[in-house]
Design a protein around this motif. Sequence first.
Motif, PDB file in Angstrom:
ATOM      1  N   LEU A   6       0.674  -1.283   0.017  1.00 55.23           N
ATOM      2  CA  LEU A   6      -0.035   0.082  -0.063  1.00 55.23           C
ATOM      3  C   LEU A   6       0.718   1.409   0.027  1.00 55.23           C
ATOM      4  O   LEU A   6       0.207   2.397   0.132  1.00 55.23           O
ATOM      5  CB  LEU A   6      -0.907   0.038   1.269  1.00 55.23           C
ATOM      6  CG  LEU A   6      -1.867  -1.097   1.445  1.00 55.23           C
ATOM      7  CD1 LEU A   6      -2.598  -0.972   2.868  1.00 55.23           C
ATOM      8  CD2 LEU A   6      -2.604  -1.476   0.156  1.00 55.23           C
ATOM      9  N   HIS A   7       2.152   1.091   0.184  1.00 54.96           N
ATOM     10  CA  HIS A   7       3.105   2.261   0.261  1.00 54.96           C
ATOM     11  C   HIS A   7       4.167   2.069  -0.996  1.00 54.96           C
ATOM     12  O   HIS A   7       5.100   1.619  -0.561  1.00 54.96           O
ATOM     13  CB  HIS A   7       3.563   2.434   1.519  1.00 54.96           C
ATOM     14  CG  HIS A   7       4.084   4.201   1.738  1.00 54.96           C
ATOM     15  ND1 HIS A   7       3.667   4.922   2.603  1.00 54.96           N
ATOM     16  CD2 HIS A   7       5.054   4.626   0.783  1.00 54.96           C
ATOM     17  CE1 HIS A   7       4.163   6.170   2.467  1.00 54.96           C
ATOM     18  NE2 HIS A   7       5.256   5.924   1.682  1.00 54.96           N
ATOM     19  N   LEU A   8       3.804   2.774  -2.063  1.00 53.19           N
ATOM     20  CA  LEU A   8       4.837   2.612  -3.171  1.00 53.19           C
ATOM     21  C   LEU A   8       4.790   3.986  -3.978  1.00 53.19           C
ATOM     22  O   LEU A   8       3.792   4.270  -4.536  1.00 53.19           O
ATOM     23  CB  LEU A   8       4.638   1.444  -3.868  1.00 53.19           C
ATOM     24  CG  LEU A   8       5.369   1.269  -5.031  1.00 53.19           C
ATOM     25  CD1 LEU A   8       6.964   0.956  -4.744  1.00 53.19           C
ATOM     26  CD2 LEU A   8       5.116  -0.165  -5.987  1.00 53.19           C
ATOM     27  N   HIS A   9       6.018   4.464  -4.378  1.00 51.39           N
ATOM     28  CA  HIS A   9       5.849   5.783  -5.122  1.00 51.39           C
ATOM     29  C   HIS A   9       6.343   5.376  -6.586  1.00 51.39           C
ATOM     30  O   HIS A   9       7.329   4.539  -6.689  1.00 51.39           O
ATOM     31  CB  HIS A   9       6.724   6.953  -4.699  1.00 51.39           C
ATOM     32  CG  HIS A   9       6.330   7.313  -3.142  1.00 51.39           C
ATOM     33  ND1 HIS A   9       5.573   8.248  -2.968  1.00 51.39           N
ATOM     34  CD2 HIS A   9       6.638   6.830  -1.939  1.00 51.39           C
ATOM     35  CE1 HIS A   9       5.234   8.511  -1.686  1.00 51.39           C
ATOM     36  NE2 HIS A   9       6.179   7.699  -1.093  1.00 51.39           N
ATOM     37  N   LEU A  10       5.690   5.913  -7.631  1.00 47.92           N
ATOM     38  CA  LEU A  10       6.093   5.446  -8.908  1.00 47.92           C
ATOM     39  C   LEU A  10       7.399   5.514  -9.135  1.00 47.92           C
ATOM     40  O   LEU A  10       8.110   4.575  -9.557  1.00 47.92           O
ATOM     41  CB  LEU A  10       5.124   6.267  -9.832  1.00 47.92           C
ATOM     42  CG  LEU A  10       5.731   5.943 -11.399  1.00 47.92           C
ATOM     43  CD1 LEU A  10       4.417   4.900 -11.786  1.00 47.92           C
ATOM     44  CD2 LEU A  10       5.558   7.012 -12.403  1.00 47.92           C
ATOM     45  N   PRO A 176      -2.155  10.293   4.239  1.00 53.27           N
ATOM     46  CA  PRO A 176      -0.767  11.403   4.282  1.00 53.27           C
ATOM     47  C   PRO A 176       0.303  10.642   4.861  1.00 53.27           C
ATOM     48  O   PRO A 176      -0.024   9.746   5.777  1.00 53.27           O
ATOM     49  CB  PRO A 176      -1.245  12.415   5.149  1.00 53.27           C
ATOM     50  CG  PRO A 176      -2.253  11.757   6.071  1.00 53.27           C
ATOM     51  CD  PRO A 176      -3.163  10.795   5.244  1.00 53.27           C
ATOM     52  N   HIS A 177       1.634  10.873   4.484  1.00 56.77           N
ATOM     53  CA  HIS A 177       2.698  10.646   5.044  1.00 56.77           C
ATOM     54  C   HIS A 177       2.720  11.703   6.523  1.00 56.77           C
ATOM     55  O   HIS A 177       2.505  12.867   6.501  1.00 56.77           O
ATOM     56  CB  HIS A 177       4.020  11.149   4.179  1.00 56.77           C
ATOM     57  CG  HIS A 177       4.309  10.422   3.090  1.00 56.77           C
ATOM     58  ND1 HIS A 177       3.408  10.042   2.062  1.00 56.77           N
ATOM     59  CD2 HIS A 177       5.364   9.615   2.886  1.00 56.77           C
ATOM     60  CE1 HIS A 177       3.734   9.401   1.315  1.00 56.77           C
ATOM     61  NE2 HIS A 177       5.202   8.993   1.615  1.00 56.77           N
ATOM     62  N   ALA A 178       3.047  10.991   7.668  1.00 58.98           N
ATOM     63  CA  ALA A 178       2.924  11.738   8.764  1.00 58.98           C
ATOM     64  C   ALA A 178       4.057  11.011   9.723  1.00 58.98           C
ATOM     65  O   ALA A 178       4.338   9.924   9.783  1.00 58.98           O
ATOM     66  CB  ALA A 178       1.492  11.879   9.437  1.00 58.98           C
ATOM     67  N   GLY A 200       1.034   6.985   6.282  1.00 52.14           N
ATOM     68  CA  GLY A 200       2.444   6.559   5.757  1.00 52.14           C
ATOM     69  C   GLY A 200       3.457   7.138   6.939  1.00 52.14           C
ATOM     70  O   GLY A 200       3.674   8.153   7.160  1.00 52.14           O
ATOM     71  N   HIS A 201       3.909   5.827   6.966  1.00 50.79           N
ATOM     72  CA  HIS A 201       5.126   5.750   7.969  1.00 50.79           C
ATOM     73  C   HIS A 201       4.623   5.792   9.226  1.00 50.79           C
ATOM     74  O   HIS A 201       4.381   4.926  10.253  1.00 50.79           O
ATOM     75  CB  HIS A 201       6.261   6.763   7.752  1.00 50.79           C
ATOM     76  CG  HIS A 201       6.823   6.636   6.477  1.00 50.79           C
ATOM     77  ND1 HIS A 201       7.272   5.559   5.934  1.00 50.79           N
ATOM     78  CD2 HIS A 201       6.971   7.597   5.356  1.00 50.79           C
ATOM     79  CE1 HIS A 201       7.726   5.473   4.755  1.00 50.79           C
ATOM     80  NE2 HIS A 201       7.602   6.962   4.281  1.00 50.79           N
ATOM     81  N   GLY A 202       4.301   7.117  10.072  1.00 50.57           N
ATOM     82  CA  GLY A 202       3.890   7.381  11.405  1.00 50.57           C
ATOM     83  C   GLY A 202       4.635   6.597  12.474  1.00 50.57           C
ATOM     84  O   GLY A 202       4.148   6.465  13.634  1.00 50.57           O
ATOM     85  N   THR A 257       7.007  -0.905   0.395  1.00 49.20           N
ATOM     86  CA  THR A 257       8.223  -0.844  -0.038  1.00 49.20           C
ATOM     87  C   THR A 257       8.813   0.659   0.005  1.00 49.20           C
ATOM     88  O   THR A 257       9.823   1.002  -0.214  1.00 49.20           O
ATOM     89  CB  THR A 257       8.565  -1.555  -1.092  1.00 49.20           C
ATOM     90  OG1 THR A 257       7.341  -1.072  -1.871  1.00 49.20           O
ATOM     91  CG2 THR A 257       8.460  -3.162  -0.872  1.00 49.20           C
ATOM     92  N   ASP A 258       7.805   1.662  -0.427  1.00 48.12           N
ATOM     93  CA  ASP A 258       8.152   3.048  -0.334  1.00 48.12           C
ATOM     94  C   ASP A 258       8.849   3.296  -1.650  1.00 48.12           C
ATOM     95  O   ASP A 258       8.184   3.674  -2.556  1.00 48.12           O
ATOM     96  CB  ASP A 258       9.013   3.459   0.766  1.00 48.12           C
ATOM     97  CG  ASP A 258       8.817   5.032   1.232  1.00 48.12           C
ATOM     98  OD1 ASP A 258       7.999   5.536   0.426  1.00 48.12           O
ATOM     99  OD2 ASP A 258       9.518   5.431   2.188  1.00 48.12           O
ATOM    100  N   ASP A 259      10.137   3.112  -1.609  1.00 49.62           N
ATOM    101  CA  ASP A 259      11.147   3.517  -2.889  1.00 49.62           C
ATOM    102  C   ASP A 259      12.109   2.263  -2.895  1.00 49.62           C
ATOM    103  O   ASP A 259      13.448   2.574  -2.775  1.00 49.62           O
ATOM    104  CB  ASP A 259      11.704   4.834  -2.532  1.00 49.62           C
ATOM    105  CG  ASP A 259      10.583   6.044  -2.483  1.00 49.62           C
ATOM    106  OD1 ASP A 259      10.151   5.955  -3.381  1.00 49.62           O
ATOM    107  OD2 ASP A 259      10.793   6.604  -1.522  1.00 49.62           O
TER     108      ASP A 259
END
Length: 298
Positions: A6-10, A176-178, A200-202, A257-259
Amino acid sequence: MTRANLHLHLTGSMRTTTLVEYADRLGLPQPPPLDPAGTHTWPEFQRRYDLARAVLRTAEDVARVAREAIQDDAACGAVWTEIQIDPTSLAPVLGSPEAVVEAVLAGVDPGRGSVIVASSWARPPEHAERLAALAARYATRGVTGFGLSHDERLGRVADFVPAAAIAAAAGLRVVPHAGFYEPAGHVADCVRLLGADRIGHGITAATDPAVLDLLADRGVTIELCPTSYAPLGVVRGVEEIPLRAFLAAGVPVALGTDDPLLFGGTLDDQYALARDVLGGTPEELDLLARQSLAAASR
Ligand SMILES: [Zn+2]
């Protein structure tokens, strides 16, 4: 194990081989590697991200990155991947923010994933409102969420209430990332003021029992990306990531995985770190996988 990412930037999802192919085609430099034990600043990270994004020049480039990201997640057992994009970042190349969203959507099999349109904490609230409205227009065509990315220290949560309201009214998840740099109260503000469905993260939320209770009570899922924190110096090592505090408090966690291009970890790697470094039992890893699916916009 069936799971969702659920957390992956293009841009950050790009395969290294694809990056090299595109960079060579254009004669552009590749981003230098991050030091996994380093304490890189956000601008140092962002500069690498911008170098990677600069290799994307056509709608097909973008669609291929999305397609390959979903394939790579599928190889790690993912049945669902949500790809986050700030469409203004590539709009000068593809012509408009809408063209960027459509390029990403072209690479996303609607049975296997969706797109999150993200604004930036660093941009004015009006910019976020415009992007939330854009996301809302695509709410029936594969966009399922509205995010706020970048360095959270650069914006005030209260200023983004209108943007979050536009997204929520369209049925989009607010993600949101927070709580990456800012203390736990930042996470609480995103839940209370923005109605965040996921965070996101938290990770700083784990320092405050009241914020953990808030997350647990409202069923807000933390998107935890174990490879993302040490290189940016917000923890000294993976062993400091507060997975166990979230689990103990009953806060849902979805590993992401984020980036992977910059941080180097696949979805399998995130689960392996949760097991090998953070002491996750087989039952807890199953729970994390189920929670990722439960929080997905499928
Ligand atoms: Zn992120």
